[in-house]
Design a protein around this motif. Structure first.
Motif, PDB file in Angstrom:
ATOM      1  N   GLU A  12       0.818  -1.205   0.000  1.00  0.00           N
ATOM      2  CA  GLU A  12       0.000   0.000   0.000  1.00  0.00           C
ATOM      3  C   GLU A  12       0.857   1.263   0.000  1.00  0.00           C
ATOM      4  O   GLU A  12       0.544   2.226  -0.681  1.00  0.00           O
ATOM      5  N   LEU A 100      -7.099 -12.813   4.526  1.00  0.00           N
ATOM      6  CA  LEU A 100      -8.358 -12.187   4.138  1.00  0.00           C
ATOM      7  C   LEU A 100      -8.221 -10.664   4.110  1.00  0.00           C
ATOM      8  O   LEU A 100      -8.774  -9.987   3.240  1.00  0.00           O
ATOM      9  N   ALA A 101      -7.460 -10.155   5.051  1.00  0.00           N
ATOM     10  CA  ALA A 101      -7.298  -8.709   5.161  1.00  0.00           C
ATOM     11  C   ALA A 101      -6.590  -8.115   3.941  1.00  0.00           C
ATOM     12  O   ALA A 101      -6.719  -6.925   3.665  1.00  0.00           O
ATOM     13  N   PHE A 102      -5.853  -8.958   3.233  1.00  0.00           N
ATOM     14  CA  PHE A 102      -5.116  -8.437   2.083  1.00  0.00           C
ATOM     15  C   PHE A 102      -5.550  -9.061   0.761  1.00  0.00           C
ATOM     16  O   PHE A 102      -4.930  -8.816  -0.267  1.00  0.00           O
ATOM     17  N   LEU A 103      -6.620  -9.810   0.798  1.00  0.00           N
ATOM     18  CA  LEU A 103      -7.038 -10.530  -0.409  1.00  0.00           C
ATOM     19  C   LEU A 103      -7.420  -9.585  -1.547  1.00  0.00           C
ATOM     20  O   LEU A 103      -7.318  -9.927  -2.712  1.00  0.00           O
ATOM     21  N   ARG A 104      -7.839  -8.388  -1.189  1.00  0.00           N
ATOM     22  CA  ARG A 104      -8.205  -7.428  -2.239  1.00  0.00           C
ATOM     23  C   ARG A 104      -7.022  -7.055  -3.132  1.00  0.00           C
ATOM     24  O   ARG A 104      -7.209  -6.605  -4.259  1.00  0.00           O
ATOM     25  N   GLN A 112      -9.621 -14.362  -6.577  1.00  0.00           N
ATOM     26  CA  GLN A 112     -10.125 -14.211  -5.209  1.00  0.00           C
ATOM     27  C   GLN A 112     -11.132 -15.305  -4.889  1.00  0.00           C
ATOM     28  O   GLN A 112     -11.072 -15.942  -3.831  1.00  0.00           O
TER      29      GLN A 112
ATOM     30  N   PHE B 130      -8.881  -0.844  11.353  1.00  0.00           N
ATOM     31  CA  PHE B 130      -7.894  -1.239  10.353  1.00  0.00           C
ATOM     32  C   PHE B 130      -7.144  -0.022   9.850  1.00  0.00           C
ATOM     33  O   PHE B 130      -7.592   1.117  10.037  1.00  0.00           O
ATOM     34  N   ASP B 133      -5.532   1.988   3.252  1.00  0.00           N
ATOM     35  CA  ASP B 133      -4.854   3.012   2.465  1.00  0.00           C
ATOM     36  C   ASP B 133      -4.169   4.029   3.360  1.00  0.00           C
ATOM     37  O   ASP B 133      -4.219   5.229   3.106  1.00  0.00           O
ATOM     38  N   ASP B 144     -13.439  -2.468   2.399  1.00  0.00           N
ATOM     39  CA  ASP B 144     -13.101  -3.707   1.717  1.00  0.00           C
ATOM     40  C   ASP B 144     -13.999  -4.863   2.154  1.00  0.00           C
ATOM     41  O   ASP B 144     -14.113  -5.151   3.346  1.00  0.00           O
ATOM     42  N   PHE B 146     -13.655  -8.025   1.961  1.00  0.00           N
ATOM     43  CA  PHE B 146     -12.974  -9.144   2.613  1.00  0.00           C
ATOM     44  C   PHE B 146     -12.732  -8.838   4.080  1.00  0.00           C
ATOM     45  O   PHE B 146     -12.859  -9.699   4.948  1.00  0.00           O
ATOM     46  N   ARG B 147     -12.400  -7.598   4.331  1.00  0.00           N
ATOM     47  CA  ARG B 147     -12.210  -7.204   5.732  1.00  0.00           C
ATOM     48  C   ARG B 147     -13.540  -7.137   6.463  1.00  0.00           C
ATOM     49  O   ARG B 147     -13.611  -7.436   7.659  1.00  0.00           O
ATOM     50  N   LEU B 150     -14.107 -10.624   7.460  1.00  0.00           N
ATOM     51  CA  LEU B 150     -13.270 -10.922   8.618  1.00  0.00           C
ATOM     52  C   LEU B 150     -13.952 -10.477   9.899  1.00  0.00           C
ATOM     53  O   LEU B 150     -14.043 -11.234  10.872  1.00  0.00           O
TER      54      LEU B 150
END
Lengths: 174, 174
Positions: A12, A100-104, A112, B130, B133, B144, B146-147, B150
């Motif tokens: 990021e 999961l937190a970074f799957l985007r 995905q 979290f 960005d 997000d 995915f988050r 989570l």
DNA sequence: CCGTGATACCTCGGAGCCGATATATATTGC
DNA sequence: GCAATATATATCGGCTCCGAGGTATCACGG
């Protein structure tokens, strides 16, 4: 697990170690924050592998900051780990949560969805039983109230995740 | 974690290593079964500490079995670990689950309730956010998907456990 | 002026776990 | 008769992580 988080954050923006420290702690939320003796060696390790580059900035704060930049090899490693994860395993929830937190960062929805499908396969696997007083006992027949609690909690988690996985997969067109 | 499981199982009856191996795997359920390179050194370690005693039984099976008996020091260690656990920490669910699986060995309901209360205190702690960005974002405002997932999963788990803890504490007269 | 706490980095020893590898016998299926 | 699988134990190197300790500087309140 830590390495994945570091790769994800640095994908990021460049950060220095102390900043990473706080972000990783926030990411894993309630989880005990990682120790310095874990973080800094990890950074060194990843630098040596060519994933990270350090650019020292003098001045600004109390101590000199070593800004960490993700190198192309590091980005490749991040994408590889997201695509072909070993963190799907149910044994360590934290690993999966960090993934999961970074799957985007894996931009492709199909990729995905593939990850979620593999996680689904793990979750849909059996089946639990205990050894109570020496004999295997099916989960339904467990006597001990504490073990019943354990099962209740585990089931609630697994059902919540299964539900989320299925609806998200539908959304992704999988 | 493994040590607690071994102490717990041997508190029920003497077992040999290979048997323990299967029981630990069944206990943690879906969790990846522990490796031999983990189990046997753990047994040695615990023997050296005086918690376990080995009594070799020749014959019976393919290879000679080393039956493991829990010694008094081992029982004390088990009870100590159940009473003053370091496994309440939310960071590693498996540790807590293993503890729960053997909590009945702590016969005293008041002591059991005390453990549950302390776990409750951990669960009732904050609060997640979290870094998205680069900026901290409250859980409610996370963008997000995915988050979001989570968080959904984590919340479902935590709520299921909180509910179970509260009703069980009432049952225990806590 | 001094202590405390935040910022910022680092090293060392040790613990626990894993994967690979080794050894050997008994049972089961083909 | 033979191969695979289950039973049973053990060691070795390597990895990640932790806790404790160390080194600085800067800001702030008392």
């Amino acid at each position: 697990m830590l390495e994945l988080a570091i790769l994800g954050f640095l994908h990021e923006r460049p950060l220095h170690g102390y900043d990473l420290r706080g972000r990783v702690a926030a990411l894993t939320g309630h989880v005990r924050p990682i120790a310095d003796g874990t973080l800094y060696p990890a950074i060194k390790r990843m630098e040596a592998k060519g994933w990270l580059e350090r650019k020292t900035q003098p001045g600004s704060a109390a101590a000199p900051r070593h800004m960490l930049h993700l190198r192309p090899a590091g980005e490749q490693e991040l994408l590889r780990r997201l695509r072909e994860p070993e963190e799907l395993d149910v044994s360590d929830e934290n690993r999966w949560f960090v993934l999961l937190a970074f799957l985007r960062h894996l931009r492709d929805p199909e990729a995905q969805a593939g990850v979620l499908r593999r996680r689904l396969a793990f979750l849909e696997l059996p089946s639990s039983f205990f050894y109570e007083d020496g004999r295997p006992v099916r989960a339904e027949n467990v006597d001990d109230p504490f073990r019943q609690g354990l099962l209740t909690i585990a089931r609630a988690t697994s059902e919540a995740e299964l539900h989320w996985l299925r609806t998200t997969l539908t959304d992704l067109g999988g």
